[in-house]
Write a protein that holds these residues in place. Structure first.
Motif, PDB file in Angstrom:
ATOM      1  N   ALA A  55      -5.084   4.351  -9.596  1.00 44.76           N
ATOM      2  CA  ALA A  55      -5.704   3.281  -9.194  1.00 44.76           C
ATOM      3  C   ALA A  55      -5.223   2.021  -9.981  1.00 44.76           C
ATOM      4  O   ALA A  55      -4.864   0.867  -9.664  1.00 44.76           O
ATOM      5  N   ALA A  56      -5.390   2.401 -11.509  1.00 42.42           N
ATOM      6  CA  ALA A  56      -5.056   1.200 -12.421  1.00 42.42           C
ATOM      7  C   ALA A  56      -3.454   0.981 -12.430  1.00 42.42           C
ATOM      8  O   ALA A  56      -3.165  -0.222 -13.065  1.00 42.42           O
ATOM      9  N   GLU A  57      -2.651   1.852 -11.999  1.00 44.35           N
ATOM     10  CA  GLU A  57      -1.171   1.314 -11.942  1.00 44.35           C
ATOM     11  C   GLU A  57      -0.765   0.679 -10.714  1.00 44.35           C
ATOM     12  O   GLU A  57       0.350   0.338 -10.361  1.00 44.35           O
ATOM     13  N   ARG A  58      -1.666   0.426  -9.647  1.00 43.36           N
ATOM     14  CA  ARG A  58      -0.981   0.156  -8.616  1.00 43.36           C
ATOM     15  C   ARG A  58      -1.147  -1.482  -8.518  1.00 43.36           C
ATOM     16  O   ARG A  58      -1.653  -2.301  -9.295  1.00 43.36           O
ATOM     17  N   VAL A  59      -0.085  -1.992  -7.748  1.00 45.09           N
ATOM     18  CA  VAL A  59       0.024  -3.422  -7.604  1.00 45.09           C
ATOM     19  C   VAL A  59      -0.773  -4.112  -6.513  1.00 45.09           C
ATOM     20  O   VAL A  59      -1.095  -3.251  -5.645  1.00 45.09           O
ATOM     21  N   HIS A  60      -1.763  -5.146  -6.882  1.00 49.58           N
ATOM     22  CA  HIS A  60      -2.660  -5.890  -5.977  1.00 49.58           C
ATOM     23  C   HIS A  60      -1.906  -7.175  -5.781  1.00 49.58           C
ATOM     24  O   HIS A  60      -0.874  -7.700  -6.169  1.00 49.58           O
ATOM     25  N   VAL A  61      -2.607  -7.861  -4.658  1.00 49.43           N
ATOM     26  CA  VAL A  61      -1.983  -9.140  -4.151  1.00 49.43           C
ATOM     27  C   VAL A  61      -2.697 -10.309  -4.346  1.00 49.43           C
ATOM     28  O   VAL A  61      -4.061 -10.325  -4.368  1.00 49.43           O
ATOM     29  N   SER A  62      -2.264 -11.383  -4.324  1.00 51.44           N
ATOM     30  CA  SER A  62      -2.998 -12.520  -4.758  1.00 51.44           C
ATOM     31  C   SER A  62      -2.325 -14.037  -4.270  1.00 51.44           C
ATOM     32  O   SER A  62      -0.890 -13.653  -3.936  1.00 51.44           O
ATOM     33  N   HIS A  63      -2.808 -14.911  -4.058  1.00 53.31           N
ATOM     34  CA  HIS A  63      -2.164 -16.197  -3.728  1.00 53.31           C
ATOM     35  C   HIS A  63      -3.153 -17.353  -4.052  1.00 53.31           C
ATOM     36  O   HIS A  63      -4.386 -17.119  -4.195  1.00 53.31           O
ATOM     37  N   GLU A  64      -2.540 -18.453  -4.009  1.00 47.66           N
ATOM     38  CA  GLU A  64      -3.487 -19.769  -4.142  1.00 47.66           C
ATOM     39  C   GLU A  64      -4.331 -20.038  -2.811  1.00 47.66           C
ATOM     40  O   GLU A  64      -3.677 -19.951  -1.722  1.00 47.66           O
ATOM     41  N   ALA A  65      -5.512 -20.079  -2.960  1.00 48.18           N
ATOM     42  CA  ALA A  65      -6.562 -20.415  -1.960  1.00 48.18           C
ATOM     43  C   ALA A  65      -6.420 -22.031  -1.422  1.00 48.18           C
ATOM     44  O   ALA A  65      -7.248 -22.679  -1.757  1.00 48.18           O
ATOM     45  N   LEU A  66      -5.236 -22.197  -0.952  1.00 52.69           N
ATOM     46  CA  LEU A  66      -4.901 -23.679  -0.672  1.00 52.69           C
ATOM     47  C   LEU A  66      -5.590 -24.153   0.634  1.00 52.69           C
ATOM     48  O   LEU A  66      -6.262 -25.016   0.728  1.00 52.69           O
ATOM     49  N   ARG A 101       0.817  -1.345  -0.112  1.00 53.84           N
ATOM     50  CA  ARG A 101      -0.149   0.003   0.067  1.00 53.84           C
ATOM     51  C   ARG A 101       0.947   1.419  -0.043  1.00 53.84           C
ATOM     52  O   ARG A 101       0.468   2.454  -0.505  1.00 53.84           O
ATOM     53  N   ALA A 102       1.984   1.291   0.645  1.00 59.49           N
ATOM     54  CA  ALA A 102       2.789   2.427   0.367  1.00 59.49           C
ATOM     55  C   ALA A 102       3.487   2.833  -0.779  1.00 59.49           C
ATOM     56  O   ALA A 102       3.493   3.812  -0.958  1.00 59.49           O
ATOM     57  N   SER A 103       3.493   1.703  -1.741  1.00 54.65           N
ATOM     58  CA  SER A 103       4.010   1.753  -2.990  1.00 54.65           C
ATOM     59  C   SER A 103       2.627   2.433  -3.848  1.00 54.65           C
ATOM     60  O   SER A 103       2.925   2.842  -4.979  1.00 54.65           O
ATOM     61  N   TRP A 104       1.705   2.381  -3.272  1.00 54.87           N
ATOM     62  CA  TRP A 104       0.402   3.019  -4.011  1.00 54.87           C
ATOM     63  C   TRP A 104       0.573   4.672  -4.135  1.00 54.87           C
ATOM     64  O   TRP A 104      -0.063   5.308  -4.783  1.00 54.87           O
ATOM     65  N   GLU A 105       1.311   5.218  -3.197  1.00 54.04           N
ATOM     66  CA  GLU A 105       1.042   6.496  -3.090  1.00 54.04           C
ATOM     67  C   GLU A 105       1.477   7.412  -4.411  1.00 54.04           C
ATOM     68  O   GLU A 105       2.851   7.094  -5.110  1.00 54.04           O
ATOM     69  N   GLY A 106       0.888   8.125  -5.030  1.00 50.62           N
ATOM     70  CA  GLY A 106       1.220   9.035  -6.145  1.00 50.62           C
ATOM     71  C   GLY A 106       0.722   8.276  -7.423  1.00 50.62           C
ATOM     72  O   GLY A 106       1.044   8.870  -8.779  1.00 50.62           O
ATOM     73  N   ARG A 107       0.250   7.085  -7.147  1.00 52.58           N
ATOM     74  CA  ARG A 107       0.056   6.282  -8.478  1.00 52.58           C
ATOM     75  C   ARG A 107      -1.659   6.205  -8.627  1.00 52.58           C
ATOM     76  O   ARG A 107      -2.373   6.075  -7.641  1.00 52.58           O
TER      77      ARG A 107
END
Length: 397
Positions: free
Chosen positions: A181-192, A173-179
């Protein structure tokens, strides 16, 4: 989340046993951990998930591409701002290359803040001193050290996984500053690990959602249409994915699409193709064609990693770059030939200077010992190799 998403989300009834679940060492401790997870704040918000869903709609319309990547198995010890920053920077850098090469937008999704559980082909492995020990199943389950004391499945590790995911998300979220919404990194993982995912599901303003990540996927080993993993994915409004390996048939692929995207919402469901370079040309065209004719909309993404794994004489796994590039090329050509959008890439990669994937021209033969092999599980692309794959994909567009 969007009203259109949640009003059409249904729950699949699971009739099969849950595959790839640990044999937890203490059932009573597990129940206490589940109660604790239910009481904790959500790791991601409903609004953040909705932002990602909007971006994936653009991919479904052919206006953008997905770049999903990160570690095979995250380590607890790397859940800090410095390590996370390097991974986010790598995603932004590769996204820039893909954007420049394709002339389209890029949706960056990290395999991070939750990729702490791993499915395994075998439950046991040989111990260095003789005998067998349980297989390492990710830091959320046990430790990687090849000794019995590290390998028992400890349910309290699920709480550590939550804490580590929170620290990683804070850095993301800190990396979202100044970006935008469409350029932000979101997170994912396998729902294992269902003992982690179900307690972290939350009721939002417009429906139930997985608060463990912005997006989750179901693995190739757990995608049974009547299994509890597909049931979980069908019960949440987040964007979801499914790994599609060579054992799936066209009818099953169609069935999965209707179970997981019954409302036919563009961008809600991603099929992550992991056929292997030797099989993709033979198997993928029929799958794509049948889903287009009889299924609901899916975003097609290429995982050129998992189907191209080979073992060296020592038992260590590697992946030939030539096979990875071949599958990437074939994926784009097949989708283009069927007038479908080749939606992007799903890569296991790291910014570290590792030698885990190798150059091994056909016929593939075992490479020499790998000097910088650091992965906790499967081999990853290093920074230079990841650039090569992204540039091959972009060049095909």
């Amino acid at each position: 989340m969007k009203t259109t998403t949640t009003t059409t989300t249904t729950t699949t009834r699971a009739t099969g046993a849950a595959a790839q679940q640990p044999e937890w060492s203490d059932p009573e401790a597990l129940e206490e951990v589940r109660r604790e997870l239910r009481s904790r704040p959500p790791l991601v918000t409903e609004e953040e998930c909705a932002t990602l869903a909007e971006s994936l709609e653009r991919v479904a319309r052919g206006e953008a591409f997905v770049l999903q990547g990160g570690d095979c198995a995250e380590r607890f010890r790397e859940a800090n701002a410095e390590e996370t920053g390097r991974k986010v920077d790598q995603l932004h850098s590769l996204s820039g290359r893909l954007r420049a090469g394709s002339g389209a937008g890029v949706v960056a999704i990290g395999r991070m803040a939750g990729q702490y559980g791993k499915p395994r082909s075998e439950s046991w492995e040989s111990a260095p001193g003789g005998g067998v020990i349980p297989t390492y199943r990710g830091d959320a389950v046990n430790g990687p050290a090849a000794e019995p004391g590290a390998r028992f499945a400890d349910p309290t590790r699920l709480l550590r996984a939550y804490d580590c995911a929170g620290r990683v998300l804070a850095a993301v979220r800190a990396s979202w500053e100044g970006r935008e919404a469409a350029e932000r990194v979101h997170v994912s993982h396998e729902a294992l690990l269902l003992d982690y995912e179900y307690p972290l599901a939350r009721d939002g303003a417009t429906g139930r959602y997985a608060s463990s990540a912005h997006s989750v996927w179901i693995g190739d080993r757990t995608r049974s249409v009547d299994g509890p993993h597909v049931a979980f994915a069908s019960s949440v409004a987040n964007p979801v994915g499914v790994k599609i390996g060579p054992s799936i048939g066209p009818a099953e692929a169609v069935h999965l699409s209707t179970l997981l995207n019954p409302g036919a919402i563009p961008g809600h469901l991603t099929f992550i193709v992991r056929m292997g370079s030797a099989r993709i040309r033979r198997l993928l065209p029929e799958l794509v064609g049948e889903v287009a004719r009889r299924g609901t909309p899916v975003v097609w993404v290429c995982d050129p990693m998992h189907g191209n794994t080979m073992r060296m004489g020592t038992g260590v796994k590697t992946r030939p770059m030539e096979a990875i590039l071949e599958e990437t090329t074939a994926f784009v050509r097949i989708l283009r030939s069927l007038r479908e959008h080749p939606g992007g890439l799903h890569l296991e990669m790291t910014p570290q200077d590792v030698t885990e994937c190798v150059s091994a021209p056909r016929p593939f033969s075992a490479p020499p010992p790998l000097s910088r092999y650091r992965t906790a599980c499967d081999p990853r692309l290093n920074a230079e190799q990841a650039c090569e794959v992204v540039e091959r994909f972009a060049g095909m567009l």
